[in-house]
Motif scaffolding. Structure first.
Motif, PDB file in Angstrom:
ATOM      1  N   LEU A   1      15.700   1.962  30.342  1.00  0.00           N
ATOM      2  CA  LEU A   1      15.512   2.589  29.084  1.00  0.00           C
ATOM      3  C   LEU A   1      15.721   4.006  29.207  1.00  0.00           C
ATOM      4  O   LEU A   1      15.994   4.810  28.321  1.00  0.00           O
ATOM      5  CB  LEU A   1      14.168   2.514  28.432  1.00  0.00           C
ATOM      6  N   GLY A   2      15.868   4.521  30.533  1.00  0.00           N
ATOM      7  CA  GLY A   2      15.949   6.200  30.776  1.00  0.00           C
ATOM      8  C   GLY A   2      15.044   6.997  30.014  1.00  0.00           C
ATOM      9  O   GLY A   2      15.256   8.024  29.527  1.00  0.00           O
ATOM     10  N   LEU A   3      13.871   6.444  30.377  1.00  0.00           N
ATOM     11  CA  LEU A   3      12.562   7.265  29.777  1.00  0.00           C
ATOM     12  C   LEU A   3      12.423   8.358  30.451  1.00  0.00           C
ATOM     13  O   LEU A   3      12.085   8.591  31.719  1.00  0.00           O
ATOM     14  CB  LEU A   3      11.545   6.462  29.851  1.00  0.00           C
ATOM     15  N   VAL A   4      12.347   9.631  29.621  1.00  0.00           N
ATOM     16  CA  VAL A   4      12.083  11.013  30.394  1.00  0.00           C
ATOM     17  C   VAL A   4      11.404  11.868  29.113  1.00  0.00           C
ATOM     18  O   VAL A   4      11.415  11.427  28.046  1.00  0.00           O
ATOM     19  CB  VAL A   4      13.349  11.894  30.716  1.00  0.00           C
ATOM     20  N   GLU A   5      10.558  12.879  29.602  1.00  0.00           N
ATOM     21  CA  GLU A   5       9.830  13.571  28.725  1.00  0.00           C
ATOM     22  C   GLU A   5      10.757  13.990  27.667  1.00  0.00           C
ATOM     23  O   GLU A   5      11.727  14.598  27.694  1.00  0.00           O
ATOM     24  CB  GLU A   5       9.155  14.621  29.284  1.00  0.00           C
ATOM     25  N   GLY A   6      10.257  14.126  26.289  1.00  0.00           N
ATOM     26  CA  GLY A   6      10.996  14.539  25.132  1.00  0.00           C
ATOM     27  C   GLY A   6      11.862  13.524  24.409  1.00  0.00           C
ATOM     28  O   GLY A   6      12.557  13.954  23.392  1.00  0.00           O
ATOM     29  N   LYS A   7      12.132  12.404  25.259  1.00  0.00           N
ATOM     30  CA  LYS A   7      13.029  11.460  24.639  1.00  0.00           C
ATOM     31  C   LYS A   7      12.481  10.584  23.365  1.00  0.00           C
ATOM     32  O   LYS A   7      10.961  10.392  23.484  1.00  0.00           O
ATOM     33  CB  LYS A   7      13.418  10.404  25.741  1.00  0.00           C
ATOM     34  N   GLN A   8      12.943  10.372  22.392  1.00  0.00           N
ATOM     35  CA  GLN A   8      12.508   9.624  21.246  1.00  0.00           C
ATOM     36  C   GLN A   8      12.525   8.098  21.466  1.00  0.00           C
ATOM     37  O   GLN A   8      13.435   7.647  22.317  1.00  0.00           O
ATOM     38  CB  GLN A   8      13.427   9.762  19.969  1.00  0.00           C
ATOM     39  N   ALA A   9      11.383   7.431  21.334  1.00  0.00           N
ATOM     40  CA  ALA A   9      11.158   5.942  21.771  1.00  0.00           C
ATOM     41  C   ALA A   9      10.062   5.342  20.719  1.00  0.00           C
ATOM     42  O   ALA A   9       9.589   5.744  19.855  1.00  0.00           O
ATOM     43  CB  ALA A   9      10.554   5.781  23.161  1.00  0.00           C
ATOM     44  N   TYR A  10      10.052   4.196  20.597  1.00  0.00           N
ATOM     45  CA  TYR A  10       9.316   3.364  19.918  1.00  0.00           C
ATOM     46  C   TYR A  10       8.091   2.814  20.543  1.00  0.00           C
ATOM     47  O   TYR A  10       8.533   1.911  21.751  1.00  0.00           O
ATOM     48  CB  TYR A  10      10.115   2.308  19.047  1.00  0.00           C
ATOM     49  N   ALA A  11       7.015   2.936  20.048  1.00  0.00           N
ATOM     50  CA  ALA A  11       5.947   1.777  20.552  1.00  0.00           C
ATOM     51  C   ALA A  11       5.802   0.563  19.526  1.00  0.00           C
ATOM     52  O   ALA A  11       5.646   0.827  18.340  1.00  0.00           O
ATOM     53  CB  ALA A  11       4.570   2.676  20.375  1.00  0.00           C
ATOM     54  N   VAL A  12       6.023  -0.614  19.959  1.00  0.00           N
ATOM     55  CA  VAL A  12       6.182  -1.847  19.418  1.00  0.00           C
ATOM     56  C   VAL A  12       4.852  -2.600  19.837  1.00  0.00           C
ATOM     57  O   VAL A  12       4.889  -2.971  20.935  1.00  0.00           O
ATOM     58  CB  VAL A  12       7.451  -2.738  19.897  1.00  0.00           C
ATOM     59  N   ILE A  13       4.119  -2.996  18.966  1.00  0.00           N
ATOM     60  CA  ILE A  13       2.958  -3.619  19.241  1.00  0.00           C
ATOM     61  C   ILE A  13       2.705  -4.844  18.533  1.00  0.00           C
ATOM     62  O   ILE A  13       2.888  -4.892  17.541  1.00  0.00           O
ATOM     63  CB  ILE A  13       1.650  -2.497  18.680  1.00  0.00           C
ATOM     64  N   LYS A  14       2.606  -5.875  19.568  1.00  0.00           N
ATOM     65  CA  LYS A  14       2.466  -7.197  18.729  1.00  0.00           C
ATOM     66  C   LYS A  14       1.087  -7.519  18.546  1.00  0.00           C
ATOM     67  O   LYS A  14      -0.011  -7.102  19.250  1.00  0.00           O
ATOM     68  CB  LYS A  14       2.562  -8.271  20.357  1.00  0.00           C
ATOM     69  N   ALA A  15       0.781  -7.777  17.381  1.00  0.00           N
ATOM     70  CA  ALA A  15      -0.534  -7.701  16.384  1.00  0.00           C
ATOM     71  C   ALA A  15      -1.685  -8.648  17.464  1.00  0.00           C
ATOM     72  O   ALA A  15      -2.715  -8.390  17.274  1.00  0.00           O
ATOM     73  CB  ALA A  15      -0.523  -8.437  15.276  1.00  0.00           C
ATOM     74  N   SER A  16      -1.178  -9.803  17.907  1.00  0.00           N
ATOM     75  CA  SER A  16      -1.945 -10.616  18.709  1.00  0.00           C
ATOM     76  C   SER A  16      -2.524  -9.895  20.112  1.00  0.00           C
ATOM     77  O   SER A  16      -3.563 -10.408  20.734  1.00  0.00           O
ATOM     78  CB  SER A  16      -1.399 -11.776  19.253  1.00  0.00           C
ATOM     79  N   ASP A  17      -2.039  -8.764  20.363  1.00  0.00           N
ATOM     80  CA  ASP A  17      -2.460  -8.144  21.629  1.00  0.00           C
ATOM     81  C   ASP A  17      -3.170  -6.815  21.286  1.00  0.00           C
ATOM     82  O   ASP A  17      -3.596  -5.993  22.127  1.00  0.00           O
ATOM     83  CB  ASP A  17      -1.309  -7.712  22.463  1.00  0.00           C
ATOM     84  N   VAL A  18      -3.670  -6.453  20.058  1.00  0.00           N
ATOM     85  CA  VAL A  18      -4.447  -5.361  19.509  1.00  0.00           C
ATOM     86  C   VAL A  18      -5.554  -5.699  19.306  1.00  0.00           C
ATOM     87  O   VAL A  18      -6.079  -6.739  18.591  1.00  0.00           O
ATOM     88  CB  VAL A  18      -3.868  -4.808  18.105  1.00  0.00           C
ATOM     89  N   ILE A  19      -6.443  -4.970  20.120  1.00  0.00           N
ATOM     90  CA  ILE A  19      -8.223  -5.251  19.947  1.00  0.00           C
ATOM     91  C   ILE A  19      -8.679  -3.876  19.164  1.00  0.00           C
ATOM     92  O   ILE A  19      -8.503  -2.871  19.173  1.00  0.00           O
ATOM     93  CB  ILE A  19      -8.861  -5.139  21.435  1.00  0.00           C
ATOM     94  N   VAL A  20      -9.420  -4.289  18.288  1.00  0.00           N
ATOM     95  CA  VAL A  20     -10.114  -3.507  17.276  1.00  0.00           C
ATOM     96  C   VAL A  20     -11.635  -3.303  17.554  1.00  0.00           C
ATOM     97  O   VAL A  20     -12.288  -4.305  17.693  1.00  0.00           O
ATOM     98  CB  VAL A  20      -9.947  -3.637  15.822  1.00  0.00           C
ATOM     99  N   ALA A  21     -12.351  -2.201  17.585  1.00  0.00           N
ATOM    100  CA  ALA A  21     -13.714  -1.964  17.900  1.00  0.00           C
ATOM    101  C   ALA A  21     -14.271  -0.963  17.027  1.00  0.00           C
ATOM    102  O   ALA A  21     -13.678  -0.023  16.610  1.00  0.00           O
ATOM    103  CB  ALA A  21     -13.999  -1.820  19.416  1.00  0.00           C
ATOM    104  N   VAL A  22     -15.515  -1.031  16.743  1.00  0.00           N
ATOM    105  CA  VAL A  22     -16.402  -0.311  15.997  1.00  0.00           C
ATOM    106  C   VAL A  22     -17.795  -0.045  16.937  1.00  0.00           C
ATOM    107  O   VAL A  22     -18.064  -0.814  17.456  1.00  0.00           O
ATOM    108  CB  VAL A  22     -16.643  -0.378  14.827  1.00  0.00           C
ATOM    109  N   ASP A  23     -18.269   1.087  16.652  1.00  0.00           N
ATOM    110  CA  ASP A  23     -19.821   1.258  17.336  1.00  0.00           C
ATOM    111  C   ASP A  23     -20.780   0.934  16.170  1.00  0.00           C
ATOM    112  O   ASP A  23     -20.607   0.981  14.877  1.00  0.00           O
ATOM    113  CB  ASP A  23     -20.096   2.713  17.319  1.00  0.00           C
TER     114      ASP A  23
END
Length: 69
Positions: free
Chosen positions: A47-69
């Motif tokens: 992907l040629g990832l280097v500081e300052g490069k534009q990229a997308y964070a793609v989050i699969k909903a089944s892998d997101v955990i939500v928590a509250v206090d």
């Protein structure tokens, strides 16, 4: 780019820490708002990832955990 995931966030690569097998990538959505991902070193290189490069964070909903206090 077209993907089936609903959660795609445009970011800027803030930091890339390469290891022997995996790479830790810090993505910045806004000042002080970051997402950290661990991906394979070969994927980071491809992907040629280097500081300052534009990229997308793609989050699969089944892998997101939500928590509250």
């Amino acid at each position: 780019m077209e993907i089936s995931a609903r959660n795609s966030l445009q970011t800027t690569v803030k930091q890339v820490v390469a290891g022997s097998v995996n790479t830790e990538v810090t993505l910045e959505l806004a000042p002080g708002v970051e997402i950290v991902a661990i991906i394979t070193k070969s994927s980071a290189d491809k992907l040629g990832l280097v500081e300052g490069k534009q990229a997308y964070a793609v989050i699969k909903a089944s892998d997101v955990i939500v928590a509250v206090d």
